[in-house]
Write a protein that holds these residues in place. Structure first.
Motif, PDB file in Angstrom:
ATOM      1  N   LEU A   3       0.702  -1.202   0.005  1.00 55.54           N
ATOM      2  CA  LEU A   3       0.207  -0.042  -0.128  1.00 55.54           C
ATOM      3  C   LEU A   3       0.788   1.286   0.072  1.00 55.54           C
ATOM      4  O   LEU A   3       0.614   2.187  -0.719  1.00 55.54           O
ATOM      5  CB  LEU A   3      -0.731   0.209   1.320  1.00 55.54           C
ATOM      6  N   VAL A   4       2.171   1.208   0.515  1.00 57.97           N
ATOM      7  CA  VAL A   4       3.082   2.466   0.769  1.00 57.97           C
ATOM      8  C   VAL A   4       3.914   2.526  -0.689  1.00 57.97           C
ATOM      9  O   VAL A   4       4.318   3.491  -0.895  1.00 57.97           O
ATOM     10  CB  VAL A   4       3.722   2.107   2.166  1.00 57.97           C
ATOM     11  N   LEU A   5       4.313   1.365  -0.972  1.00 58.10           N
ATOM     12  CA  LEU A   5       5.125   1.432  -2.173  1.00 58.10           C
ATOM     13  C   LEU A   5       4.895   2.260  -3.382  1.00 58.10           C
ATOM     14  O   LEU A   5       5.812   2.858  -4.075  1.00 58.10           O
ATOM     15  CB  LEU A   5       5.467   0.064  -2.718  1.00 58.10           C
ATOM     16  N   PRO A   6       3.648   2.355  -3.820  1.00 64.56           N
ATOM     17  CA  PRO A   6       3.549   3.190  -5.058  1.00 64.56           C
ATOM     18  C   PRO A   6       4.113   4.451  -4.936  1.00 64.56           C
ATOM     19  O   PRO A   6       4.730   4.933  -6.005  1.00 64.56           O
ATOM     20  CB  PRO A   6       2.080   3.132  -5.340  1.00 64.56           C
ATOM     21  N   ARG A   7       3.799   5.204  -4.007  1.00 66.31           N
ATOM     22  CA  ARG A   7       4.295   6.677  -3.787  1.00 66.31           C
ATOM     23  C   ARG A   7       5.586   6.539  -3.285  1.00 66.31           C
ATOM     24  O   ARG A   7       6.276   7.414  -3.858  1.00 66.31           O
ATOM     25  CB  ARG A   7       3.405   7.280  -2.467  1.00 66.31           C
ATOM     26  N   VAL A   8       6.449   5.595  -2.792  1.00 63.73           N
ATOM     27  CA  VAL A   8       7.685   5.530  -2.527  1.00 63.73           C
ATOM     28  C   VAL A   8       8.411   5.537  -3.891  1.00 63.73           C
ATOM     29  O   VAL A   8       9.652   6.088  -4.239  1.00 63.73           O
ATOM     30  CB  VAL A   8       7.928   4.331  -1.450  1.00 63.73           C
ATOM     31  N   LEU A   9       7.866   4.520  -4.673  1.00 63.28           N
ATOM     32  CA  LEU A   9       8.710   4.313  -5.834  1.00 63.28           C
ATOM     33  C   LEU A   9       8.553   5.469  -6.894  1.00 63.28           C
ATOM     34  O   LEU A   9       9.371   5.411  -7.980  1.00 63.28           O
ATOM     35  CB  LEU A   9       8.129   3.007  -6.624  1.00 63.28           C
ATOM     36  N   ASP A  10       7.757   6.536  -6.583  1.00 61.01           N
ATOM     37  CA  ASP A  10       7.738   7.548  -7.417  1.00 61.01           C
ATOM     38  C   ASP A  10       8.966   8.609  -7.029  1.00 61.01           C
ATOM     39  O   ASP A  10       9.445   9.268  -7.892  1.00 61.01           O
ATOM     40  CB  ASP A  10       6.386   8.391  -7.311  1.00 61.01           C
ATOM     41  N   ARG A  11       9.562   8.336  -5.736  1.00 52.96           N
ATOM     42  CA  ARG A  11      10.464   9.156  -5.319  1.00 52.96           C
ATOM     43  C   ARG A  11      11.888   8.367  -5.197  1.00 52.96           C
ATOM     44  O   ARG A  11      13.083   8.999  -5.112  1.00 52.96           O
ATOM     45  CB  ARG A  11      10.129   9.805  -4.088  1.00 52.96           C
ATOM     46  N   ILE A  12      11.884   7.110  -5.088  1.00 55.42           N
ATOM     47  CA  ILE A  12      12.999   6.368  -4.755  1.00 55.42           C
ATOM     48  C   ILE A  12      13.297   5.176  -5.638  1.00 55.42           C
ATOM     49  O   ILE A  12      12.223   4.661  -6.172  1.00 55.42           O
ATOM     50  CB  ILE A  12      13.103   5.779  -3.343  1.00 55.42           C
ATOM     51  N   ALA A  13      14.524   5.131  -6.338  1.00 54.20           N
ATOM     52  CA  ALA A  13      14.874   4.270  -7.331  1.00 54.20           C
ATOM     53  C   ALA A  13      14.402   2.755  -6.796  1.00 54.20           C
ATOM     54  O   ALA A  13      14.620   2.394  -5.549  1.00 54.20           O
ATOM     55  CB  ALA A  13      16.205   4.084  -7.835  1.00 54.20           C
ATOM     56  N   ALA A  14      13.735   1.986  -7.737  1.00 59.16           N
ATOM     57  CA  ALA A  14      13.439   0.452  -7.406  1.00 59.16           C
ATOM     58  C   ALA A  14      14.512  -0.202  -7.053  1.00 59.16           C
ATOM     59  O   ALA A  14      14.377  -1.174  -6.114  1.00 59.16           O
ATOM     60  CB  ALA A  14      12.919  -0.137  -8.815  1.00 59.16           C
ATOM     61  N   ARG A  15      15.686   0.094  -7.514  1.00 60.68           N
ATOM     62  CA  ARG A  15      16.882  -0.749  -6.807  1.00 60.68           C
ATOM     63  C   ARG A  15      17.005  -0.589  -5.435  1.00 60.68           C
ATOM     64  O   ARG A  15      17.370  -1.453  -4.723  1.00 60.68           O
ATOM     65  CB  ARG A  15      18.293  -0.409  -7.464  1.00 60.68           C
ATOM     66  N   THR A  16      17.062   0.671  -4.878  1.00 58.08           N
ATOM     67  CA  THR A  16      17.172   1.026  -3.538  1.00 58.08           C
ATOM     68  C   THR A  16      15.956   0.143  -2.910  1.00 58.08           C
ATOM     69  O   THR A  16      16.226  -0.267  -1.443  1.00 58.08           O
ATOM     70  CB  THR A  16      17.011   2.382  -3.220  1.00 58.08           C
ATOM     71  N   VAL A  17      14.771   0.439  -3.248  1.00 53.66           N
ATOM     72  CA  VAL A  17      13.720  -0.339  -2.481  1.00 53.66           C
ATOM     73  C   VAL A  17      13.954  -1.668  -2.393  1.00 53.66           C
ATOM     74  O   VAL A  17      13.850  -2.536  -1.194  1.00 53.66           O
ATOM     75  CB  VAL A  17      12.461   0.079  -3.057  1.00 53.66           C
ATOM     76  N   MET A  18      14.367  -2.399  -3.584  1.00 54.60           N
ATOM     77  CA  MET A  18      14.570  -3.769  -3.516  1.00 54.60           C
ATOM     78  C   MET A  18      15.517  -4.350  -2.813  1.00 54.60           C
ATOM     79  O   MET A  18      15.638  -5.371  -2.060  1.00 54.60           O
ATOM     80  CB  MET A  18      14.686  -4.256  -5.146  1.00 54.60           C
ATOM     81  N   MET A  19      16.707  -3.575  -2.700  1.00 56.87           N
ATOM     82  CA  MET A  19      17.886  -3.946  -2.105  1.00 56.87           C
ATOM     83  C   MET A  19      17.582  -3.770  -0.389  1.00 56.87           C
ATOM     84  O   MET A  19      18.058  -4.664   0.437  1.00 56.87           O
ATOM     85  CB  MET A  19      19.077  -3.098  -2.177  1.00 56.87           C
ATOM     86  N   THR A  20      16.573  -2.872  -0.120  1.00 55.59           N
ATOM     87  CA  THR A  20      16.140  -2.704   1.258  1.00 55.59           C
ATOM     88  C   THR A  20      15.337  -3.855   1.797  1.00 55.59           C
ATOM     89  O   THR A  20      15.526  -4.272   2.936  1.00 55.59           O
ATOM     90  CB  THR A  20      15.293  -1.300   1.367  1.00 55.59           C
ATOM     91  N   GLY A  21      14.530  -4.348   0.819  1.00 54.05           N
ATOM     92  CA  GLY A  21      13.902  -5.445   1.077  1.00 54.05           C
ATOM     93  C   GLY A  21      14.741  -6.831   1.231  1.00 54.05           C
ATOM     94  O   GLY A  21      14.418  -7.549   2.100  1.00 54.05           O
TER      95      GLY A  21
END
Length: 424
Positions: free
Chosen positions: A266-284
């Motif tokens: 639910l949170v990710l769509p807005r996050v992905l508008d500002r943060i690169a997908a690579r950063t999000v996925m590495m955080t995961g």
């Protein structure tokens, strides 16, 4: 939403959602059935059944993607739903463990063929580029919702009925899915540019091997599978034997992981508008490595509690969403439109290949030598996958979107690299 104004897509999407929930309820019920038949060795039985599932997905999915343009797709989708409904209906009747293995092989063969066929139909029904992108996202949201709601629905149902009734409801769901497909006008498939079936099946995999960011996705698949196997395979024995819980408690603990997945989604769509997908996925990946390490620490120290387990399961759910949800965006940024179905089919097979490695570890090793060693191995695999992703997917990979499944732009201009990184 304009996308759901398209009648044929709306019916097909409904069929997919119902089939997804049917598969989710079957997974919960299968774990309880394995416990009834094998008791403390339920993890081994479930691990074997899920390994069979992964073999079917890895082998059949790319072949189905290769031949889907040569078959009447609506008839095929209906037939696969009917077969799956019949198999699930037979599961409550089994009296031997080997019966489970045979029926699961048939069930998952049908599911492995259904997904790539469904994905190949969507671009022919949803022709607008932006709507097609939304359709891919809607499918991902449906999968995410299923991971949360299937265990919750199972938990509520098990309060009032035997788990065998879950199989009956699931079978009815597959038949309803078949009726929705029958009501859809599925156009004839457009011939593939690949004349040989294997060429088409292998095209997406070649794209993954040639593209840095997609090689990183392959490594991240291992992280997801290593952590997810602890939840999927070992929850039933952990809750029933270690924590002394009931059948409903098993479903609620699975729901804790699903809740983490939904919260992140639910949170990710807005996050992905500002943060690169690579950063999000590495955080995961970092969250999943931390979650598996915490699970090993608690089980080894004998400090496992209901609260501790629920927290770890929720963290694993969050970490899985952080990796899985942006994957579609990375795939779309890496291939041309005509190659999207092949790329998604390749990801489908490659991700399940990772589960094929981790399911036996959770099931067989966990049953024979205990959770401490099994979860330690899975934590090590998660760590290896995270490190591999960091090495294989450099922060600036220097590649733009692919124009075909086998060609790449080797060097993007220096000024465009930050834009590329944000896109992927």
């Amino acid at each position: 939403m304009r996308l759901f104004a398209i009648r044929d897509y709306r019916h097909l999407f409904g069929a997919q959602v119902i089939a997804l929930f049917g598969t989710g309820l079957t997974t919960v019920a299968l774990g309880l059935l394995a416990y009834d038949l094998a008791g403390p060795r339920a993890g081994l039985v479930l691990g074997t059944a899920l390994t069979i599932k992964m073999v079917m997905y890895v082998v059949i999915a790319p072949l189905a993607a290769a031949y889907v343009d040569r078959l009447p797709r609506r008839t095929l989708l209906v037939l696969l739903d009917v077969i799956r409904g019949a198999v699930v209906l037979a599961l409550p009747l089994v009296t031997e463990v080997w019966h489970i293995y045979v029926l699961i092989g048939l069930l998952q063969a049908g599911s492995a063929a259904f997904t790539p066929t469904f994905q190949a139909v969507i671009p022919d029904i949803v022709t607008d580029e932006s709507d097609y992108t939304r359709a891919l996202s809607a499918s991902q949201v449906a999968s995410t919702m299923e991971s949360l709601l299937s265990p919750v629905l199972a938990a509520v149902a098990l309060t009032f009925m035997s788990f065998n009734w879950l199989f009956l409801g699931t079978s009815a769901g597959f038949l309803l899915s078949a009726l929705l497909v029958l009501s859809t006008r599925v156009p004839d498939a457009r011939p593939s540019t690949h004349t040989q079936a294997w060429d088409k099946a292998a095209a997406g995999i070649r794209t993954f091997l040639m593209t840095p960011r997609l090689r990183g996705v392959m490594a991240l698949n291992l992280v997801v599978a290593a952590a997810g196997s602890i939840v999927v395979v070992n929850t039933v024995n952990h809750v029933r034997d270690e924590l002394g819980g009931s059948r409903s408690d098993v479903a609620w603990m699975l729901a804790a992981s699903g809740a983490g997945t939904l919260l992140a989604a639910l949170v990710l769509p807005r996050v992905l508008d500002r943060i690169a997908a690579r950063t999000v996925m590495m955080t995961g990946a970092g969250v999943l490595v931390g979650g598996t390490t915490a699970a090993v620490t608690l089980i080894a120290a004998g400090l496992t509690t209901w609260t501790g387990t629920a927290i770890i399961w929720t963290l694993i759910g969050i970490g899985m969403a952080l990796i899985i949800t942006p994957t579609g965006k990375v795939l779309r940024a890496s291939v041309g439109r005509n190659a999207i179905p092949e790329a998604f089919a390749a990801q489908f097979s490659l991700s399940h290949l990772a589960w094929l490695i981790t399911y036996p570890v959770a099931g067989w090793l966990g049953t024979n030598v205990g959770f401490t060693l099994a979860w330690s191995v899975l934590a090590a695999l998660a760590g290896a996958g995270a490190i591999g992703a960091l090495l294989l997917w450099p922060r600036h990979d220097g590649r733009g979107p692919l124009t075909s499944p086998v060609t790449t732009t080797r060097h993007a201009p220096r000024t465009d690299r930050s834009a590329l990184t944000k896109a992927a």
